[in-house]
Design a protein around this motif. Structure first.
Motif, PDB file in Angstrom:
ATOM      1  N   THR A 115       0.836  -1.202   0.000  1.00 17.98           N
ATOM      2  CA  THR A 115       0.000   0.000   0.000  1.00 17.98           C
ATOM      3  C   THR A 115       0.869   1.249   0.000  1.00 17.98           C
ATOM      4  OG1 THR A 115      -0.092   0.283   2.413  1.00 17.98           O
ATOM      5  CG2 THR A 115      -1.728  -1.198   1.438  1.00 17.98           C
ATOM      6  N   SER A 116       0.245   2.358  -0.400  1.00 17.48           N
ATOM      7  CA  SER A 116       0.927   3.649  -0.321  1.00 17.48           C
ATOM      8  C   SER A 116       0.053   4.620   0.451  1.00 17.48           C
ATOM      9  CB  SER A 116       1.184   4.201  -1.723  1.00 17.48           C
ATOM     10  OG  SER A 116       1.741   5.499  -1.606  1.00 17.48           O
ATOM     11  N   ASN A 117       0.717   5.405   1.303  1.00 18.39           N
ATOM     12  CA  ASN A 117       0.017   6.466   2.044  1.00 18.39           C
ATOM     13  C   ASN A 117       0.025   7.766   1.238  1.00 18.39           C
ATOM     14  OD1 ASN A 117      -1.144   7.565   4.547  1.00 18.39           O
ATOM     15  ND2 ASN A 117       0.809   8.619   4.815  1.00 18.39           N
ATOM     16  N   THR A 118       0.281   7.676  -0.062  1.00 16.99           N
ATOM     17  CA  THR A 118       0.334   8.896  -0.877  1.00 16.99           C
ATOM     18  C   THR A 118      -0.884   9.783  -0.661  1.00 16.99           C
ATOM     19  OG1 THR A 118       0.436   9.821  -3.089  1.00 16.99           O
ATOM     20  CG2 THR A 118      -0.620   7.667  -2.910  1.00 16.99           C
ATOM     21  N   SER A 119      -0.637  11.095  -0.697  1.00 11.40           N
ATOM     22  CA  SER A 119      -1.708  12.075  -0.533  1.00 11.40           C
ATOM     23  C   SER A 119      -2.431  12.365  -1.835  1.00 11.40           C
ATOM     24  CB  SER A 119      -1.110  13.413  -0.089  1.00 11.40           C
ATOM     25  OG  SER A 119      -0.530  13.309   1.160  1.00 11.40           O
ATOM     26  N   ASP A 131       4.296  -6.167  -9.355  1.00 14.10           N
ATOM     27  CA  ASP A 131       3.863  -7.482  -9.839  1.00 14.10           C
ATOM     28  C   ASP A 131       2.507  -7.872  -9.247  1.00 14.10           C
ATOM     29  OD1 ASP A 131       4.499  -7.826  -7.193  1.00 14.10           O
ATOM     30  OD2 ASP A 131       5.800  -9.564  -7.480  1.00 14.10           O
ATOM     31  N   ARG A 132       1.861  -6.949  -8.497  1.00  8.49           N
ATOM     32  CA  ARG A 132       0.643  -7.332  -7.778  1.00  8.49           C
ATOM     33  C   ARG A 132      -0.404  -6.208  -7.726  1.00  8.49           C
ATOM     34  NH1 ARG A 132       3.210  -9.541  -2.804  1.00  8.49           N
ATOM     35  NH2 ARG A 132       4.828  -9.919  -4.339  1.00  8.49           N
ATOM     36  N   PRO A 133      -0.803  -5.706  -8.910  1.00  9.89           N
ATOM     37  CA  PRO A 133      -1.778  -4.605  -8.877  1.00  9.89           C
ATOM     38  C   PRO A 133      -3.092  -4.995  -8.178  1.00  9.89           C
ATOM     39  CG  PRO A 133      -1.361  -5.363 -11.129  1.00  9.89           C
ATOM     40  CD  PRO A 133      -0.336  -5.995 -10.272  1.00  9.89           C
ATOM     41  N   GLU A 134      -3.398  -6.299  -8.152  1.00  9.34           N
ATOM     42  CA  GLU A 134      -4.644  -6.710  -7.464  1.00  9.34           C
ATOM     43  C   GLU A 134      -4.500  -6.639  -5.943  1.00  9.34           C
ATOM     44  OE1 GLU A 134      -2.031 -10.173  -7.961  1.00  9.34           O
ATOM     45  OE2 GLU A 134      -2.643  -8.599  -9.325  1.00  9.34           O
ATOM     46  N   ARG A 135      -3.265  -6.702  -5.449  1.00  7.79           N
ATOM     47  CA  ARG A 135      -3.029  -6.596  -3.994  1.00  7.79           C
ATOM     48  C   ARG A 135      -2.316  -5.286  -3.658  1.00  7.79           C
ATOM     49  NH1 ARG A 135      -2.124 -11.563  -4.991  1.00  7.79           N
ATOM     50  NH2 ARG A 135       0.137 -11.469  -4.872  1.00  7.79           N
ATOM     51  N   THR A 159      -7.398  -3.440  -8.160  1.00  3.69           N
ATOM     52  CA  THR A 159      -7.415  -3.946  -6.768  1.00  3.69           C
ATOM     53  C   THR A 159      -8.560  -4.944  -6.581  1.00  3.69           C
ATOM     54  OG1 THR A 159      -6.655  -1.767  -6.052  1.00  3.69           O
ATOM     55  CG2 THR A 159      -7.466  -3.241  -4.341  1.00  3.69           C
ATOM     56  N   ASP A 160      -8.275  -6.089  -5.964  1.00  2.00           N
ATOM     57  CA  ASP A 160      -9.360  -7.072  -5.792  1.00  2.00           C
ATOM     58  C   ASP A 160     -10.109  -6.847  -4.466  1.00  2.00           C
ATOM     59  OD1 ASP A 160      -7.834  -8.337  -3.808  1.00  2.00           O
ATOM     60  OD2 ASP A 160      -7.083  -9.887  -5.166  1.00  2.00           O
ATOM     61  N   SER A 161     -11.283  -7.468  -4.361  1.00  5.04           N
ATOM     62  CA  SER A 161     -12.114  -7.176  -3.194  1.00  5.04           C
ATOM     63  C   SER A 161     -11.530  -7.789  -1.917  1.00  5.04           C
ATOM     64  CB  SER A 161     -13.564  -7.613  -3.417  1.00  5.04           C
ATOM     65  OG  SER A 161     -13.570  -8.941  -3.811  1.00  5.04           O
ATOM     66  N   ALA A 162     -10.756  -8.886  -2.032  1.00  7.92           N
ATOM     67  CA  ALA A 162     -10.142  -9.471  -0.823  1.00  7.92           C
ATOM     68  C   ALA A 162      -9.171  -8.469  -0.196  1.00  7.92           C
ATOM     69  CB  ALA A 162      -9.419 -10.762  -1.190  1.00  7.92           C
ATOM     70  N   THR A 163      -8.434  -7.735  -1.021  1.00  5.52           N
ATOM     71  CA  THR A 163      -7.477  -6.746  -0.510  1.00  5.52           C
ATOM     72  C   THR A 163      -8.225  -5.606   0.161  1.00  5.52           C
ATOM     73  OG1 THR A 163      -5.913  -7.347  -2.238  1.00  5.52           O
ATOM     74  CG2 THR A 163      -5.605  -5.177  -1.222  1.00  5.52           C
ATOM     75  N   TYR A 164      -9.261  -5.130  -0.523  1.00  4.22           N
ATOM     76  CA  TYR A 164     -10.050  -4.027   0.067  1.00  4.22           C
ATOM     77  C   TYR A 164     -10.630  -4.464   1.419  1.00  4.22           C
ATOM     78  CZ  TYR A 164     -13.133  -0.083   0.593  1.00  4.22           C
ATOM     79  OH  TYR A 164     -13.735   1.050   1.087  1.00  4.22           O
ATOM     80  N   ASP A 165     -11.210  -5.658   1.451  1.00  2.00           N
ATOM     81  CA  ASP A 165     -11.851  -6.133   2.691  1.00  2.00           C
ATOM     82  C   ASP A 165     -10.815  -6.292   3.810  1.00  2.00           C
ATOM     83  OD1 ASP A 165     -14.132  -6.178   1.211  1.00  2.00           O
ATOM     84  OD2 ASP A 165     -14.237  -8.371   1.027  1.00  2.00           O
ATOM     85  N   ALA A 166      -9.622  -6.777   3.452  1.00  2.00           N
ATOM     86  CA  ALA A 166      -8.569  -6.962   4.475  1.00  2.00           C
ATOM     87  C   ALA A 166      -8.180  -5.616   5.071  1.00  2.00           C
ATOM     88  CB  ALA A 166      -7.354  -7.648   3.853  1.00  2.00           C
ATOM     89  N   LEU A 167      -8.046  -4.579   4.236  1.00  2.00           N
ATOM     90  CA  LEU A 167      -7.631  -3.276   4.767  1.00  2.00           C
ATOM     91  C   LEU A 167      -8.761  -2.612   5.538  1.00  2.00           C
ATOM     92  CD1 LEU A 167      -5.268  -1.735   2.082  1.00  2.00           C
ATOM     93  CD2 LEU A 167      -4.738  -3.120   4.048  1.00  2.00           C
ATOM     94  N   GLU A 168      -9.985  -2.847   5.094  1.00  2.00           N
ATOM     95  CA  GLU A 168     -11.125  -2.291   5.838  1.00  2.00           C
ATOM     96  C   GLU A 168     -11.153  -2.895   7.255  1.00  2.00           C
ATOM     97  OE1 GLU A 168     -15.024  -3.235   4.198  1.00  2.00           O
ATOM     98  OE2 GLU A 168     -15.532  -1.105   4.297  1.00  2.00           O
ATOM     99  N   ALA A 169     -10.840  -4.195   7.349  1.00  2.00           N
ATOM    100  CA  ALA A 169     -10.813  -4.857   8.670  1.00  2.00           C
ATOM    101  C   ALA A 169      -9.660  -4.315   9.513  1.00  2.00           C
ATOM    102  CB  ALA A 169     -10.677  -6.375   8.483  1.00  2.00           C
ATOM    103  N   VAL A 170      -8.533  -4.017   8.886  1.00  2.00           N
ATOM    104  CA  VAL A 170      -7.391  -3.457   9.632  1.00  2.00           C
ATOM    105  C   VAL A 170      -7.779  -2.094  10.209  1.00  2.00           C
ATOM    106  CG1 VAL A 170      -5.070  -2.478   9.380  1.00  2.00           C
ATOM    107  CG2 VAL A 170      -5.585  -4.708   8.375  1.00  2.00           C
ATOM    108  N   VAL A 171      -8.438  -1.272   9.418  1.00  2.00           N
ATOM    109  CA  VAL A 171      -8.841   0.059   9.898  1.00  2.00           C
ATOM    110  C   VAL A 171      -9.759  -0.094  11.118  1.00  2.00           C
ATOM    111  CG1 VAL A 171     -10.089   2.191   9.332  1.00  2.00           C
ATOM    112  CG2 VAL A 171      -8.570   1.156   7.630  1.00  2.00           C
ATOM    113  N   ALA A 172     -10.674  -1.046  11.057  1.00  2.00           N
ATOM    114  CA  ALA A 172     -11.579  -1.275  12.200  1.00  2.00           C
ATOM    115  C   ALA A 172     -10.773  -1.715  13.418  1.00  2.00           C
ATOM    116  CB  ALA A 172     -12.623  -2.322  11.826  1.00  2.00           C
TER     117      ALA A 172
END
Ligand SMILES: CC(=O)CC(=O)SCCNC(=O)CCNC(=O)[C@H](O)C(C)(C)COP(=O)(O)OP(=O)(O)OC[C@H]1O[C@@H](n2cnc3c(N)ncnc32)[C@H](O)[C@@H]1OP(=O)(O)O
Ligand SMILES: NC(=O)C1=CN([C@@H]2O[C@H](COP(=O)(O)OP(=O)(O)OC[C@H]3O[C@@H](n4cnc5c(N)ncnc54)[C@H](OP(=O)(O)O)[C@@H]3O)[C@@H](O)[C@H]2O)C=CC1
Length: 291
Positions: A115-119, A131-135, A159-172
């Motif tokens: 991930t990137s914290n880019t603004s 090598d992993r645009p889906e992740r 980006t795939d939905s598993a990656t999005y869901d994993a990061l959403e869970a991390v934020v929680a």
């Protein structure tokens, strides 16, 4: 995916805040930076901020000590290869970010989320050179990270939905709130906030008000916690200029033209709090306006 180990690349103000909140939430964090001084200063800053939280009875001493014990540093970027999640929080320059990913990629485990914290920079473009645009995702924390509730989640085109869901869970798990933003220049927060800051600098440049009168007006007239020039110094004027350039180049609209006065401050190396001088001079006991 169960994320337990986190690597933070770039030990500036965002990197130290990100390491702080992940360690407090029970993740093992490894930080790296090109500068050993930045790594040392970052760990000291985290200790100070945790102490402040203990002083305000937000944390116990045991929680502080456990968080500090979960943070380690390394000068070697490739040591982060085997971790579950990488958060790149280095300088807001696309070439710097591409170079970090290029060096790290051959050492990354196949499941690692990058991930990137880019603004402001295109997540799709950053992802396309990995090598992993889906992740790969935009994982945008706000400053100061230990205090601000929001994390913007930005999907690249692949980006795939598993990656999005994993990061959403991390934020929680961090006890923060996520907001989803589409991948367009500067996403949501900075698409709205940065033109306001740039307009405040134009207001100064055109002599409509002084630093003090502009900041007082927005603090007392619009109930902002910080005036826009104080906030620009807090974010870093180099970062503000980089974001305005991404908006200007990416949306090709003159309304995003960076104020020449902002460019001048950056050219002078007056980058705000991090260099002790920006729209205010922080070298004395109290901040003194520079205009
Ligand atoms: C550029 C980007 O890409 C995106 C961005 O981040 S844009 C910037 C977004 N951030 C903002 O807009 C910040 C605006 N400013 C504010 O909200 C407030 O001025 C502020 C929270 C920074 C400070 O608030 P304040 O009331 O003046 O200070 P203070 O009472 O000393 O601190 C409030 C809390 O923040 C903590 N804090 C303040 N500054 C801190 C810092 N730099 N690091 C860690 N914690 C900090 C304090 O410990 C205190 O914590 P508790 O409530 O747990 O006790
Ligand atoms: N400032 C803010 O309010 C916010 C910033 N961001 C984003 O977070 C990122 C970091 O910003 P911020 O923390 O403010 O910046 P800082 O300038 O405070 O920190 C950046 C750090 O990255 C280091 N660095 C530079 N190149 C490399 C590299 N190749 N490898 C490892 N580390 C490197 C820098 O070292 P050195 O100083 O030696 O060059 C510095 O220590 C940027 O993308 C920014 O846009 C996101 C939200 C808010």
């Amino acid at each position: 995916m169960d994320i337990r180990t986190v690597g933070v690349v770039g030990a500036g103000q965002m990197g130290n805040g990100i390491a702080h909140v992940f360690a407090l939430a029970g993740f093992d964090v490894t930080m790296t930076d090109i500068s050993q001084d930045a790594l040392t200063a970052s760990v000291e800053k985290i200790a100070q901020n945790l102490d402040r939280q203990v002083g305000r009875a937000k944390l116990t001493e045991a929680e502080r000590d456990a968080a500090m014990a979960r943070i380690s540093t390394t000068p070697t970027l490739t040591d982060l290869g085997k971790l579950d999640l990488i958060i790149e929080a280095a300088t807001e320059k696309e070439v710097v970010k591409h170079a970090i990913f290029a060096e790290l990629l051959p050492h990354l485990g196949p499941q690692t989320i990058l991930t990137s914290n880019t603004s402001s920079i295109s997540i799709t473009r950053l992802a396309s050179q990995t090598d992993r645009p889906e992740r790969f995702m935009g994982f945008h924390f706000m400053n100061p990270v230990p205090v601000m509730q929001l994390v913007e989640l930005i999907r690249g085109i692949a980006t795939d939905s598993a990656t999005y869901d994993a990061l959403e869970a991390v934020v929680a798990k961090l006890g923060k709130t996520s907001a989803s933003a589409e991948d367009f220049p500067a996403f949501i927060v900075n698409r709205i906030l940065m033109p306001m800051i740039n307009e405040a600098i134009y207001t100064l440049y055109e002599g409509v008000g002084s630093v003090k009168s502009i900041d007082t007006s927005l603090k007392l007239g619009a109930n902002h916690p910080m005036g826009p020039l104080e906030l620009a110094d807090f974010i870093g004027l180099d970062t503000c200029l980089a974001i305005m350039n991404v908006l200007h180049d990416g949306l090709a609209d003159t309304k995003y033209r960076p104020c020449p006065l902002l460019t001048k401050y950056v050219e002078a190396g007056w980058l705000g709090r991090k260099t002790d001088r920006g729209f205010y001079d922080y070298r004395g006991e109290f901040p003194v306006p520079t205009r």
